[in-house]
Write a protein that holds these residues in place. Structure first.
Motif, PDB file in Angstrom:
ATOM      1  N   ASP A   1       0.844  -1.192   0.000  1.00  0.00           N
ATOM      2  CA  ASP A   1       0.000   0.000   0.000  1.00  0.00           C
ATOM      3  C   ASP A   1       0.887   1.253   0.000  1.00  0.00           C
ATOM      4  N   ALA A   2       0.661   2.140  -0.970  1.00  0.00           N
ATOM      5  CA  ALA A   2       1.542   3.286  -1.175  1.00  0.00           C
ATOM      6  C   ALA A   2       1.546   4.230   0.028  1.00  0.00           C
ATOM      7  N   GLU A   3       0.381   4.430   0.646  1.00  0.00           N
ATOM      8  CA  GLU A   3       0.316   5.377   1.773  1.00  0.00           C
ATOM      9  C   GLU A   3       1.214   4.917   2.925  1.00  0.00           C
ATOM     10  N   SER A   4       1.128   3.642   3.285  1.00  0.00           N
ATOM     11  CA  SER A   4       1.978   3.164   4.390  1.00  0.00           C
ATOM     12  C   SER A   4       3.446   3.197   3.994  1.00  0.00           C
ATOM     13  N   ALA A   5       3.727   2.916   2.719  1.00  0.00           N
ATOM     14  CA  ALA A   5       5.115   2.967   2.261  1.00  0.00           C
ATOM     15  C   ALA A   5       5.657   4.389   2.406  1.00  0.00           C
ATOM     16  N   LYS A   6       4.832   5.362   2.038  1.00  0.00           N
ATOM     17  CA  LYS A   6       5.270   6.764   2.126  1.00  0.00           C
ATOM     18  C   LYS A   6       5.481   7.198   3.581  1.00  0.00           C
ATOM     19  N   GLU A   7       4.611   6.716   4.451  1.00  0.00           N
ATOM     20  CA  GLU A   7       4.791   7.033   5.878  1.00  0.00           C
ATOM     21  C   GLU A   7       6.131   6.512   6.396  1.00  0.00           C
ATOM     22  N   TYR A   8       6.466   5.306   5.922  1.00  0.00           N
ATOM     23  CA  TYR A   8       7.741   4.700   6.330  1.00  0.00           C
ATOM     24  C   TYR A   8       8.908   5.575   5.893  1.00  0.00           C
ATOM     25  N   ILE A   9       8.792   6.137   4.674  1.00  0.00           N
ATOM     26  CA  ILE A   9       9.856   7.018   4.159  1.00  0.00           C
ATOM     27  C   ILE A   9       9.956   8.279   5.030  1.00  0.00           C
ATOM     28  N   LEU A  10       8.787   8.847   5.358  1.00  0.00           N
ATOM     29  CA  LEU A  10       8.793  10.062   6.179  1.00  0.00           C
ATOM     30  C   LEU A  10       9.468   9.788   7.526  1.00  0.00           C
ATOM     31  N   LYS A  11       9.246   8.600   8.031  1.00  0.00           N
ATOM     32  CA  LYS A  11       9.818   8.242   9.331  1.00  0.00           C
ATOM     33  C   LYS A  11      11.330   7.983   9.234  1.00  0.00           C
ATOM     34  N   HIS A  12      11.753   7.321   8.157  1.00  0.00           N
ATOM     35  CA  HIS A  12      13.163   6.895   8.082  1.00  0.00           C
ATOM     36  C   HIS A  12      14.072   7.815   7.272  1.00  0.00           C
ATOM     37  N   GLY A  13      13.484   8.660   6.416  1.00  0.00           N
ATOM     38  CA  GLY A  13      14.309   9.596   5.641  1.00  0.00           C
ATOM     39  C   GLY A  13      15.118   8.923   4.542  1.00  0.00           C
ATOM     40  N   ALA A  14      15.984   9.714   3.894  1.00  0.00           N
ATOM     41  CA  ALA A  14      16.818   9.206   2.809  1.00  0.00           C
ATOM     42  C   ALA A  14      18.282   9.346   3.246  1.00  0.00           C
ATOM     43  N   PRO A  15      19.251   8.683   2.603  1.00  0.00           N
ATOM     44  CA  PRO A  15      19.049   7.718   1.519  1.00  0.00           C
ATOM     45  C   PRO A  15      18.351   6.446   2.001  1.00  0.00           C
ATOM     46  N   ILE A  16      17.610   5.854   1.071  1.00  0.00           N
ATOM     47  CA  ILE A  16      16.850   4.649   1.382  1.00  0.00           C
ATOM     48  C   ILE A  16      16.631   3.890   0.064  1.00  0.00           C
ATOM     49  N   VAL A  17      16.361   2.600   0.153  1.00  0.00           N
ATOM     50  CA  VAL A  17      16.338   1.787  -1.072  1.00  0.00           C
ATOM     51  C   VAL A  17      14.959   1.161  -1.261  1.00  0.00           C
TER      52      VAL A  17
END
Ligand code: AMP
Ligand code: GLY
Length: 418
Positions: A125-141
């Motif tokens: 699910d894209a929304e939960s994936a995006k939340e994960y990015i907001l939480k963990h920041g970049a760089p990320i894979v």
């Protein structure tokens, strides 16, 4: 014995060439092969997915061993089909090939059996994936879960890139069903290398380490590709690395596959990264690597067919290697890995057979032409890796390669660390 290789790329060219050097092998067949493979094996006009025709060919031509190059036929169950006919084939069953076919399967396996790899989570699910990015920041894979011809990985240096990748994969289905699930994982830093091993259940014969160059341009810049060149061995890595990786990664993983009811036979390719905490797994493939195979197998003095047949009986042997390093440079069509032309004329290379592995070529009206993004790989040996590099670029300098491009710095990590 007669042997059959399934596939049509540079990797299969190197496998065919190596088998043609083996004392125990009388004839090498390749289905479907390419124009370069025709110089070292007999081409068979059957494509990789035509299981019934391949089985029939193996039966009628007394094939004692079949080796599968690419992942697709493995994922389609070619090995299961051959085994059900009592034919000898080297590759994983469909159930075991999942170690490459599903990144989330491989990650869950590693987590369960404590095999070192990047921290991760799986999303549909894209929304939960995006939340994960907001939480963990970049760089990320961000990785497509399924097979995507080596193109399903985005190393996002910014949050925006990560968000775009999530949209491309989960919402726009960039890789079809292969990206209906994604894995998001921690960005790891360190030197990458490839360790391939011949495996049968819990028995492992490690091959020599190679290093691929995934980015399109010099200095490891530009987009990711299927691989723009490779070299072997990788002498600047710690000497005990293979031993360490055998103990901490390969053995636990093949044992785990048995415990999970998916015993692995075939080539287990570990894409590893040497972090400050030791080697960690970036990915597993269930087959020989491309272009690593083109720089590893030509260094093998042992008889590959015998090695595999004995392994299938449960016997492991140490491989005898030519100590001389090999550097291999991919010639790709201009534009690759984006849009590129096919049908590029390759007459400069028509007469060159020694250590020129064809990735995407055919004869059209008697003329050698390109049929893919990666077209050829030129390899040369040398007493040192520096000499191997000099030799391969000296060869290429003499060649007009209109419509093709290649990196000028293959093996730079080994050479700059001397
Ligand atoms: P893969 O197709 O999984 O081999 O990924 C392609 C490339 O992306 C790898 O060769 C790495 O350079 C890079 N990559 C994949 N996973 C990671 C990670 N967790 N951290 C850093 N780079 C990665
Ligand atoms: N060289 C990377 C691969 O074969 O997937």
């Amino acid at each position: 014995m007669n042997v059959l290789v399934i596939g049509r790329g540079g990797r299969e060219h190197a496998i065919c060439w190596t088998l043609s050097q083996a004392k125990s092998v009388s004839r090498v067949f390749c289905a479907p092969g390419n124009a370069g493979i025709a110089n070292t094996a007999t081409r068979v006009d059957i494509d990789e997915s035509s299981q019934e025709l391949l089985v029939q060919f193996a039966r009628e031509n007394d094939i004692a061993l079949t080796i599968v190059g690419p992942e697709q036929p493995l994922a389609e169950g070619i090995v299961d089909r051959f085994l059900s006919e009592g034919l000898t084939i080297f590759g994983p069953s469909k159930e075991a090939a999942i170690i490459e076919g599903s990144k989330s399967y491989a990650k869950d396996l590693m987590k369960k059996y404590n095999v070192p790899t990047a921290a991760y989570e799986t999303f549909t699910d894209a929304e939960s994936a995006k939340e994960y990015i907001l939480k963990h920041g970049a760089p990320i894979v961000i990785k497509a879960d399924g097979l995507a011809a080596g193109k399903g990985v985005v190393v996002a240096m910014s949050q925006k890139e990560a968000m775009d990748a999530i949209e491309d994969m989960l919402i726009h289905q960039q890789f079809g069903s292969s990206s209906s699930q994604i894995v998001i994982e921690e960005f790891l830093e360190g030197e990458e290398f490839s360790l391939m091993a011949l495996v049968h259940q819990d028995k492992i014969i490690p091959l020599e380490i190679a290093q691929d160059h995934k980015r399109a341009y010099d200095g490891d810049k530009g987009p990711n590709t299927g691989g723009m060149g490779a070299y072997s061995p990788v002498a600047h890595l710690p000497e005990n690395l293979t031993k360490h990786a055998m103990k901490e990664i390969l053995q636990p993983v093949v044992d785990a596959m048995i415990t999970e009811g998916r015993p692995f036979t075939g080539v287990l390719y570990a894409g590893l990264i040497l972090t400050s905490e030791g080697p960690k797994v970036i990915e597993f493939n269930a087959r020989f690597g491309d272009p690593e195979t083109q720089v590893v197998l030509p260094r093998m003095n042992s008889d590959l067919a015998q090695l595999i047949l004995k392994l299938l009986q449960g016997e492991t042997e140490e491989v005898d290697w030519d100590p001389r390093p090999i550097a291999g440079v991919v010639l790709a069509a201009e534009g690759y890995p984006g849009n590129y032309q096919k049908g590029i004329k390759l007459h400069e290379f028509t007469q060159d057979h020694e250590f020129i592995f064809h990735a995407g070529t055919e004869l059209e009206e008697g003329q050698l032409v390109s049929t893919g993004g990666r077209v050829l790989l030129a390899a040369r040996m040398g007493k040192t890796i520096g000499q191997a590099q000099k030799n391969v670029y000296a060869y290429l300098k003499e060649k007009k390669a209109d419509g093709l491009y290649y990196r000028k710095d293959i093996a730079h990590r080994a050479i700059s660390s001397l």
